[in-house]
Scaffold this active site. Structure first.
Site, short mmCIF file in Angstrom:
data_model
loop_
_atom_site.label_atom_id
_atom_site.label_comp_id
_atom_site.label_asym_id
_atom_site.label_seq_id
_atom_site.Cartn_x
_atom_site.Cartn_y
_atom_site.Cartn_z
N LEU A 30 0.81 -1.22 0.00
CA LEU A 30 0.00 0.00 0.00
C LEU A 30 0.84 1.26 0.00
CD1 LEU A 30 -2.85 -0.90 2.51
CD2 LEU A 30 -3.05 -0.59 0.04
N SER A 159 -6.66 -0.80 10.34
CA SER A 159 -7.18 -2.09 9.91
C SER A 159 -8.45 -2.41 10.67
CB SER A 159 -6.12 -3.17 10.20
OG SER A 159 -6.66 -4.46 10.08
N TYR A 172 -1.08 -7.04 17.04
CA TYR A 172 -1.45 -6.25 15.87
C TYR A 172 -2.83 -5.61 16.06
CZ TYR A 172 -2.70 -5.10 11.06
OH TYR A 172 -3.11 -4.45 9.92
N ALA A 174 -4.47 -4.99 18.80
CA ALA A 174 -4.43 -3.97 19.86
C ALA A 174 -3.79 -2.68 19.36
CB ALA A 174 -3.67 -4.51 21.07
N LYS A 176 -3.74 -1.52 16.31
CA LYS A 176 -4.64 -0.83 15.38
C LYS A 176 -5.84 -0.24 16.11
CE LYS A 176 -2.15 -1.41 11.73
NZ LYS A 176 -1.59 -0.28 10.97
#
Length: 191
Positions: A30, A159, A172, A174, A176
């Site tokens: 991205l 996310s 991950y 947590a 985000k």
């Protein structure tokens, strides 16, 4: 390059030739797409991506591709989890282009895939450092130049894991979730 999108036969109506944009994590995925999209509209881009010993120079490759297409870009190699990385990235934009109009805070890591009881607190700290704390430092470093810009923007890439969780990826998810709350708070403060 401004005014044309290489992925479409239709002209891009946006002309961002007066803008300077920083994209972190811009060496692939991205981040690379964001950097190239801004460059295709004429923006000058700081392609920020850490470079590990022995690894390919992804930031340099993206810069070369942007330049080959007629765009303006520089590579910046900070690891966003390192102290001072936010200041270094913003400083590179100001030194190279004299201003900063937008930041896309895209750098991130998913961390190891394992259930909570199989991991450690260090796993959480490592992921939080890159996905959350580095973005706070970047926002602090970018605030003054973005507020000086007539079109200042700070975009955080999150996310759905931050809303719903992900089995085996608690650090991950947590990170985000924390990033989502930070983004809403920052939007309110900077509005």
């Amino acid at each position: 390059m401004a005014g044309y999108s290489p992925d479409s036969d239709q002209p891009d109506r946006r002309d961002d030739s007066d803008r300077v944009v920083v994209v972190t994590g811009a060496g692939k995925g991205l981040g690379e797409a964001f950097a190239k999209a801004w460059a295709s509209r004429g923006a000058r881009v700081v392609v920020s991506n850490r470079r590990r010993a022995g690894a390919a120079d992804d930031a340099g490759r993206v810069v070369d591709e942007i330049r080959s297409a007629g765009g303006q870009a520089i590579a910046e190699y900070s690891d966003m989890a390192d102290p001072g990385a936010g200041e270094a990235v913003v400083g590179a934009a100001l030194k190279a282009f004299g201003r900063l109009d937008a930041v896309i805070a895209n750098a991130g890591t998913s961390g190891p895939a394992r259930k909570l009881t199989q991991g450690s607190l260090a796993d959480f700290r490592d992921v939080m450092e890159t996905n959350f704390f580095s973005n706070i430092a970047l926002a602090e470093a970018a605030q003054a130049p973005l507020q000086a810009s007539p079109s200042g923007r700070f975009l955080l890439i999150s996310s759905s894991a931050g809303l719903y969780g992900v089995r085996g990826r608690a650090p991950y998810a947590a990170s985000k979730g924390a990033l989502n709350a930070f983004a809403m708070s920052l939007a309110s403060e900077w509005r």
